[in-house]
Write a protein that holds these residues in place. Structure first.
Motif, PDB file in Angstrom:
ATOM      1  N   ALA A  14       0.930  -1.136   0.084  1.00  0.00           N
ATOM      2  CA  ALA A  14       0.000  -0.012  -0.052  1.00  0.00           C
ATOM      3  C   ALA A  14       0.851   1.277  -0.065  1.00  0.00           C
ATOM      4  O   ALA A  14       1.823   1.237   0.631  1.00  0.00           O
ATOM      5  N   LEU A  15       0.476   2.302  -0.778  1.00  0.00           N
ATOM      6  CA  LEU A  15       1.089   3.602  -0.733  1.00  0.00           C
ATOM      7  C   LEU A  15       1.366   4.131   0.442  1.00  0.00           C
ATOM      8  O   LEU A  15       0.049   4.119   1.155  1.00  0.00           O
ATOM      9  N   LEU A  16       2.292   4.700   1.077  1.00  0.00           N
ATOM     10  CA  LEU A  16       2.445   5.635   2.188  1.00  0.00           C
ATOM     11  C   LEU A  16       2.823   7.081   1.850  1.00  0.00           C
ATOM     12  O   LEU A  16       3.228   7.700   2.952  1.00  0.00           O
ATOM     13  N   HIS A  17       3.064   7.419   0.641  1.00  0.00           N
ATOM     14  CA  HIS A  17       3.593   8.908   0.324  1.00  0.00           C
ATOM     15  C   HIS A  17       3.106   9.062  -1.106  1.00  0.00           C
ATOM     16  O   HIS A  17       3.329   8.312  -2.132  1.00  0.00           O
ATOM     17  N   LYS A  18       2.746  10.628  -1.318  1.00  0.00           N
ATOM     18  CA  LYS A  18       2.694  11.113  -2.581  1.00  0.00           C
ATOM     19  C   LYS A  18       3.030  12.447  -2.439  1.00  0.00           C
ATOM     20  O   LYS A  18       2.543  13.348  -1.730  1.00  0.00           O
ATOM     21  N   GLY A  19       4.143  12.691  -3.111  1.00  0.00           N
ATOM     22  CA  GLY A  19       4.436  14.026  -3.407  1.00  0.00           C
ATOM     23  C   GLY A  19       4.308  14.773  -4.292  1.00  0.00           C
ATOM     24  O   GLY A  19       3.164  14.889  -4.950  1.00  0.00           O
ATOM     25  N   ASP A  20       5.055  15.847  -4.720  1.00  0.00           N
ATOM     26  CA  ASP A  20       4.727  16.741  -5.634  1.00  0.00           C
ATOM     27  C   ASP A  20       3.403  17.409  -5.511  1.00  0.00           C
ATOM     28  O   ASP A  20       2.702  17.547  -6.508  1.00  0.00           O
ATOM     29  N   TYR A  21       2.974  17.888  -4.633  1.00  0.00           N
ATOM     30  CA  TYR A  21       1.709  18.345  -4.126  1.00  0.00           C
ATOM     31  C   TYR A  21       0.401  17.550  -4.811  1.00  0.00           C
ATOM     32  O   TYR A  21      -0.419  18.321  -5.132  1.00  0.00           O
ATOM     33  N   SER A  22       0.565  16.307  -4.514  1.00  0.00           N
ATOM     34  CA  SER A  22      -0.482  15.641  -4.641  1.00  0.00           C
ATOM     35  C   SER A  22      -1.249  15.321  -3.428  1.00  0.00           C
ATOM     36  O   SER A  22      -0.858  14.636  -2.531  1.00  0.00           O
ATOM     37  N   TYR A  23      -2.344  16.156  -3.443  1.00  0.00           N
ATOM     38  CA  TYR A  23      -3.232  15.741  -2.340  1.00  0.00           C
ATOM     39  C   TYR A  23      -4.424  14.984  -2.567  1.00  0.00           C
ATOM     40  O   TYR A  23      -5.364  15.269  -3.522  1.00  0.00           O
ATOM     41  N   VAL A  24      -4.183  13.590  -1.972  1.00  0.00           N
ATOM     42  CA  VAL A  24      -5.229  12.456  -2.475  1.00  0.00           C
ATOM     43  C   VAL A  24      -5.846  11.801  -1.225  1.00  0.00           C
ATOM     44  O   VAL A  24      -5.130  11.931  -0.152  1.00  0.00           O
ATOM     45  N   ASP A  25      -6.802  11.069  -1.581  1.00  0.00           N
ATOM     46  CA  ASP A  25      -7.368  10.045  -0.377  1.00  0.00           C
ATOM     47  C   ASP A  25      -6.306   8.823  -0.529  1.00  0.00           C
ATOM     48  O   ASP A  25      -6.705   8.133  -1.462  1.00  0.00           O
ATOM     49  N   LEU A  26      -5.150   8.701   0.367  1.00  0.00           N
ATOM     50  CA  LEU A  26      -4.037   7.862   0.031  1.00  0.00           C
ATOM     51  C   LEU A  26      -4.797   6.602   0.224  1.00  0.00           C
ATOM     52  O   LEU A  26      -4.082   5.416  -0.257  1.00  0.00           O
ATOM     53  N   ILE A  27      -5.261   6.396   1.468  1.00  0.00           N
ATOM     54  CA  ILE A  27      -5.732   4.759   1.693  1.00  0.00           C
ATOM     55  C   ILE A  27      -7.034   4.569   0.940  1.00  0.00           C
ATOM     56  O   ILE A  27      -8.093   5.031   1.000  1.00  0.00           O
ATOM     57  N   GLY A  28      -6.704   3.550  -0.060  1.00  0.00           N
ATOM     58  CA  GLY A  28      -8.134   3.316  -1.102  1.00  0.00           C
ATOM     59  C   GLY A  28      -7.439   3.850  -2.442  1.00  0.00           C
ATOM     60  O   GLY A  28      -8.413   3.312  -3.382  1.00  0.00           O
ATOM     61  N   MET A  29      -6.634   4.411  -2.723  1.00  0.00           N
ATOM     62  CA  MET A  29      -6.226   5.042  -3.842  1.00  0.00           C
ATOM     63  C   MET A  29      -5.829   3.857  -4.949  1.00  0.00           C
ATOM     64  O   MET A  29      -5.924   4.251  -6.110  1.00  0.00           O
ATOM     65  N   ASP A  30      -5.312   2.930  -4.284  1.00  0.00           N
ATOM     66  CA  ASP A  30      -5.199   1.618  -5.266  1.00  0.00           C
ATOM     67  C   ASP A  30      -5.781   0.391  -4.870  1.00  0.00           C
ATOM     68  O   ASP A  30      -6.571   0.498  -3.800  1.00  0.00           O
ATOM     69  N   SER A  31      -5.413  -0.619  -5.250  1.00  0.00           N
ATOM     70  CA  SER A  31      -6.043  -1.831  -4.905  1.00  0.00           C
ATOM     71  C   SER A  31      -5.337  -2.707  -3.652  1.00  0.00           C
ATOM     72  O   SER A  31      -5.893  -3.740  -3.200  1.00  0.00           O
ATOM     73  N   GLN A  32      -4.338  -1.830  -3.071  1.00  0.00           N
ATOM     74  CA  GLN A  32      -3.846  -2.539  -1.848  1.00  0.00           C
ATOM     75  C   GLN A  32      -4.251  -1.849  -0.700  1.00  0.00           C
ATOM     76  O   GLN A  32      -3.757  -2.382   0.360  1.00  0.00           O
ATOM     77  N   SER A  33      -5.336  -1.144  -0.513  1.00  0.00           N
ATOM     78  CA  SER A  33      -5.574  -0.430   0.821  1.00  0.00           C
ATOM     79  C   SER A  33      -7.160  -0.238   0.758  1.00  0.00           C
ATOM     80  O   SER A  33      -7.723  -0.092  -0.453  1.00  0.00           O
ATOM     81  N   TRP A  34      -7.582  -0.169   1.958  1.00  0.00           N
ATOM     82  CA  TRP A  34      -9.189   0.289   2.112  1.00  0.00           C
ATOM     83  C   TRP A  34      -9.283   1.435   3.346  1.00  0.00           C
ATOM     84  O   TRP A  34      -8.636   1.131   4.381  1.00  0.00           O
ATOM     85  N   GLY A  35      -9.880   2.399   3.088  1.00  0.00           N
ATOM     86  CA  GLY A  35      -9.717   3.577   4.058  1.00  0.00           C
ATOM     87  C   GLY A  35     -11.223   4.472   4.002  1.00  0.00           C
ATOM     88  O   GLY A  35     -12.061   4.209   3.284  1.00  0.00           O
ATOM     89  N   LEU A  36     -11.139   5.029   5.193  1.00  0.00           N
ATOM     90  CA  LEU A  36     -12.278   6.080   5.525  1.00  0.00           C
ATOM     91  C   LEU A  36     -11.679   7.360   5.727  1.00  0.00           C
ATOM     92  O   LEU A  36     -10.686   7.505   6.309  1.00  0.00           O
ATOM     93  N   SER A  37     -12.391   8.215   5.074  1.00  0.00           N
ATOM     94  CA  SER A  37     -11.921   9.712   4.989  1.00  0.00           C
ATOM     95  C   SER A  37     -12.882  10.560   6.122  1.00  0.00           C
ATOM     96  O   SER A  37     -14.005  10.022   6.372  1.00  0.00           O
ATOM     97  N   TYR A  38     -12.217  11.423   6.690  1.00  0.00           N
ATOM     98  CA  TYR A  38     -13.022  12.314   7.748  1.00  0.00           C
ATOM     99  C   TYR A  38     -14.253  12.920   7.052  1.00  0.00           C
ATOM    100  O   TYR A  38     -14.999  13.272   7.618  1.00  0.00           O
ATOM    101  N   LYS A  39     -14.115  12.959   5.720  1.00  0.00           N
ATOM    102  CA  LYS A  39     -15.315  13.657   4.951  1.00  0.00           C
ATOM    103  C   LYS A  39     -16.705  12.434   4.869  1.00  0.00           C
ATOM    104  O   LYS A  39     -17.453  12.810   4.313  1.00  0.00           O
ATOM    105  N   GLY A  40     -16.468  11.374   5.191  1.00  0.00           N
ATOM    106  CA  GLY A  40     -17.446  10.424   5.333  1.00  0.00           C
ATOM    107  C   GLY A  40     -17.485   9.529   3.978  1.00  0.00           C
ATOM    108  O   GLY A  40     -18.480   8.983   3.928  1.00  0.00           O
ATOM    109  N   LYS A  41     -16.426   9.533   3.378  1.00  0.00           N
ATOM    110  CA  LYS A  41     -16.409   8.640   2.145  1.00  0.00           C
ATOM    111  C   LYS A  41     -15.472   7.330   2.370  1.00  0.00           C
ATOM    112  O   LYS A  41     -14.354   7.547   3.124  1.00  0.00           O
TER     113      LYS A  41
END
Length: 234
Positions: A88-115
């Motif tokens: 699972a990805l643990l870093h995205k640089g170059d001003y990439s502001y993303v929902d990191l946990i779940g952006m690929d097939s290796q992780s599953w995540g909950l955002s504070y925005k409720g998604k």
């Protein structure tokens, strides 16, 4: 699980994993006990992307529960909790502001925005949570293959299924895009089913899709006390 999750009402054994100093974004700092996570702490530079860290322990079986405390109000593009594999990805640089946990097939995540997010896809799961005092409880059940979340003790429901089919360890993960955001690791526990409980679970799964569940249980060649227990599982 009870609707109002209470640690003291469940037979969990204490667990002692912490956040992993060796598996994190370079923009993550950890407290001395490795229980608190600090994101983008440089006093001069603001956030330059998305940072994450995983736990020191991967889970392949059992039921695992842990609390994540929001030590500062969540803000910015994304602050997340969830699980992921070693890949699972643990870093995205170059001003990439993303929902990191779940952006690929290796992780599953909950955002504070409720998604909730997995494999780059998202869907609405719950109401956003913005308070500094928020506690998100993660419950990873690798017998049923589910990941459920609780907010301040109240059930948000099951977010993901099929996690028992992954075939590799799943690690707790948190991530953030926000400068000076802080997350604390709270109570951790684990539970492993006895052989008898595993048998009950196997029978339940076989009968789960039958609308006449209790009628099926009554027909089983089992002692009455076992039938009563199976009926209570429905």
């Amino acid at each position: 699980m009870p609707e109002n999750f209470a640690w003291t009402s469940i037979d969990y054994n204490p667990d002692n994993w912490v956040w992993d100093q060796l598996n994190k974004s370079p923009e993550v700092l950890l407290s001395t006990d490795q229980e608190n996570v600090y994101f983008y702490t440089d006093p001069v530079y603001q956030s330059t992307g998305t940072a994450g860290v995983r736990g020191t322990k991967g889970f392949t079986n059992g039921i695992h529960v842990w609390d994540v405390h929001f030590l500062e109000p969540p803000n910015g593009t994304s602050v997340m909790v969830g699980v992921g594999t070693e890949r699972a990805l643990l870093h995205k640089g170059d001003y990439s502001y993303v929902d990191l946990i779940g952006m690929d097939s290796q992780s599953w995540g909950l955002s504070y925005k409720g998604k909730i997010w997995h494999n780059g896809q998202s869907k609405k799961f719950c109401q956003p949570f913005f308070d500094k005092t928020t506690i998100i409880t993660c419950q990873l059940d690798l017998y049923s293959g589910t990941l459920a979340f609780y907010c301040n003790g109240q059930s948000l429901g099951v977010a993901f299924t099929g996690l028992d089919q992954i075939g590799e360890p799943l690690y707790p993960i948190v991530s953030s895009t926000a400068s000076e955001s802080e997350l604390g690791l709270g109570t951790r526990g684990c539970r492993y089913l006895s052989l008898q409980e595993k048998c009950f679970q196997a029978i339940k799964r076989r009968l789960a899709y039958n609308e006449a569940y209790n009628d099926c249980v009554d027909c089983l060649p089992l002692p009455k006390i076992m039938k009563s227990h199976l009926s209570a599982l429905y």
